[in-house]
Motif scaffolding. Structure first.
Motif, short mmCIF file in Angstrom:
data_model
loop_
_atom_site.label_atom_id
_atom_site.label_comp_id
_atom_site.label_asym_id
_atom_site.label_seq_id
_atom_site.Cartn_x
_atom_site.Cartn_y
_atom_site.Cartn_z
N UNK A 133 1.67 75.73 30.24
CA UNK A 133 1.45 74.83 29.11
C UNK A 133 0.31 73.82 29.38
N UNK A 134 -0.27 73.33 28.28
CA UNK A 134 -1.36 72.35 28.37
C UNK A 134 -0.95 71.10 29.12
N UNK A 135 0.30 70.69 28.92
CA UNK A 135 0.81 69.49 29.60
C UNK A 135 0.67 69.61 31.11
N UNK A 136 0.97 70.80 31.64
CA UNK A 136 0.88 71.00 33.09
C UNK A 136 -0.58 71.11 33.51
N UNK A 137 -1.39 71.81 32.72
CA UNK A 137 -2.81 71.97 33.07
C UNK A 137 -3.52 70.62 33.13
N UNK A 138 -3.08 69.69 32.29
CA UNK A 138 -3.72 68.38 32.23
C UNK A 138 -3.33 67.48 33.40
N UNK A 139 -2.43 67.97 34.27
CA UNK A 139 -1.95 67.12 35.36
C UNK A 139 -3.00 66.95 36.46
N UNK A 157 7.99 78.79 36.93
CA UNK A 157 8.91 77.71 36.55
C UNK A 157 8.63 77.22 35.13
N UNK A 158 8.35 78.19 34.25
CA UNK A 158 8.16 77.88 32.84
C UNK A 158 9.40 77.18 32.28
N UNK A 159 9.19 76.13 31.51
CA UNK A 159 10.30 75.35 30.98
C UNK A 159 10.75 74.24 31.91
N UNK A 160 10.12 74.13 33.10
CA UNK A 160 10.42 73.07 34.06
C UNK A 160 9.11 72.35 34.40
N UNK A 161 8.56 71.58 33.46
CA UNK A 161 7.23 70.99 33.65
C UNK A 161 7.13 70.08 34.87
#
Length: 454
Positions: A133-139, A157-161
């Motif tokens: 997800x974008x949220x993780x990529x932006x980390x 670990x999809x669904x476990x950001x």
């Protein structure tokens, strides 16, 4: 019978069966009704699985497996198949098409490998990476520079950001493998607790399962007498151990991933005395468990650092380190030790630690060693060999004893620090305690020698 089935059915514990990571069907849907049916009528159609180390992966029956776990079914009948990776994917696509249409995206993912002329692994790895997800990529700003292997691990670990972000931050560093192993260990512990809870919940378990007391150490009814944790053994072995101890009740503590044992407070004085002894033993067991966890974590950290940094150390420093490591081990606790041929690494003498440090598969390790020890880069390989042997010798007990091995740990850390390794706070704390214990033991030994000489 499908060409992807066998005539042999094996009963397998559901705690040992995992969903296949390459299953084309991404969403298994609601299994509540199916779980109720299985609980009432039993599982009418066996699952089809393939071996995965000491565990199994589902080829056909992902919904049935989820429903069985939801219903608390402990063991299920399975066809055990022997299929290669592409055969596994083909079998899953065939199974899903026969039962219910795949989504357009799922079918496209399964067939794109053929259209691109790439291997199935190549395509699947990149599809997994693309799912992050974008949220993780932006980390992190350089997320796109992370290797495909580490991206696949993150995507798992999809669904476990939170976990994905933690892995993303460690990607590209020597701490990534340690972080991944810790997360995997946490998952195994969680699965262990869930499996034990399912076994305790069986109507015929014969064990009194209660909610955790609100005040665990001052509850008016229950007195804490011990605990069980994953290192106790398999879920089934833990249940047998609980039966042997015969506590008045047990409870599941999901935060610590442990099973707590209780006795009633209205027992006789003898029973209370026995409970105290059991509690002291449980405390010792807990300390040992914590020490085992620390020893494993510190070893992982040291070897990950060696794996990521040795090839960047200058040759003269490696030659010096080889000599220092060799001198550190010159009095070998194993009478055979280094006199054994390298071929013994197949079953002992540090092959697992060497492959972790070098990154070479165990089956190739011996050939690579024999080649490089005669080459100009022999020094880095010699350091890897000697460091692996020290890692192999160190056991959890060596952190609290004054054995031949424990006396070498401070020297080993000094060598690593001279190479650039930085111990974590918990390592420094354990190291200080070990040095203090060794100093005290040496002092006592000197006093005893002086008394004997008088």
């Amino acid at each position: 019978m499908s060409s992807y089935q066998s005539n042999e059915i094996k009963l397998i514990n559901t705690s040992l069966i995992d969903p296949h990571p390459d299953n084309p069907r991404k969403n298994i849907g609601d299994v509540t009704d199916l779980a109720a049916s299985i609980k009432t009528n039993g599982l009418l159609t066996p699952l089809s699985v393939v071996p995965n180390g000491e565990r199994y992966r589902v080829i056909a029956g992902h919904r049935r497996l989820a429903a069985c776990k939801y219903a608390g079914i402990v063991a299920v009948p399975c066809f055990v198949l022997q299929l290669g990776p592409l055969q596994q994917l083909e079998a899953m696509v065939t199974e899903n098409c026969q039962r219910e249409q795949l989504t357009v995206l799922e079918e496209a993912d399964a067939n794109v490998a053929h259209r691109l002329g790439r291997s199935g692994d190549y395509v699947r790895d990149r599809v997994k990476a693309a799912s992050i997800k974008t949220e993780v990529r932006a980390s992190r700003d350089d997320f796109g520079q992370i290797s495909i292997g580490q991206l696949v691990a993150i995507a798992r670990y999809d669904g476990q950001p939170d976990r994905q972000k933690e892995l993303a931050q460690a990607a590209g560093t020597s701490n990534f493998d340690y972080t991944l192993r810790r997360i995997e260990r946490d998952d195994r512990d969680r699965q262990w607790v869930e499996s034990v809870a399912a076994l305790l919940g069986e109507p015929d378990s014969g064990i009194n399962l209660i909610p955790d007391p609100e005040k665990p150490y001052s509850d008016p009814e229950w007195r804490y007498i011990g605990c069980m944790f994953p290192s106790t053994g398999t879920p089934e072995e833990a249940i047998e151990k609980i039966r042997e101890l015969n506590p008045a009740a047990v409870s599941i503590h999901t935060v610590s991933q442990q099973v707590y044992l209780w006795t009633r407070r209205d027992k006789t004085a003898d029973a209370e005395k026995e409970a105290r002894r059991a509690a002291e033993q449980a405390e010792r067991d807990a300390r040992r468990h914590a020490l085992e966890e620390y020893a494993a974590a510190s070893a992982d950290k040291r070897m990950a650092w060696l794996h990521g940094h040795l090839h960047g150390v200058k040759r003269d420093k490696l030659v010096e380190t080889t000599a220092r490591l060799g001198l550190l081990q010159i009095i070998d606790p194993d009478p055979q030790g280094y006199t054994q041929a390298l071929s013994t690494w197949n079953d002992k003498c540090g092959v697992e630690q060497f492959t972790t440090i070098s990154g070479i598969e165990p089956e190739r390790a011996l050939a690579e060693l024999r080649y490089h020890l005669d080459e100009p880069d022999w020094a880095v390989w010699a350091v890897q060999i000697l460091a692996a042997r020290i890692e192999w010798f160190i056991d959890p007990e060596d952190w609290t004893s004054t054995s031949d091995i424990s006396r070498r740990i401070p020297g080993y850390y000094q060598i690593l620090q001279d190479l650039g390794y930085t111990p974590a706070d918990d390592e420094t704390s354990h190291l200080d305690q070990l040095i203090a214990a060794i100093t005290e033991a040496d002092s006592d030994e000197n006093e005893e020698d002086e008394e004997n000489n008088q």
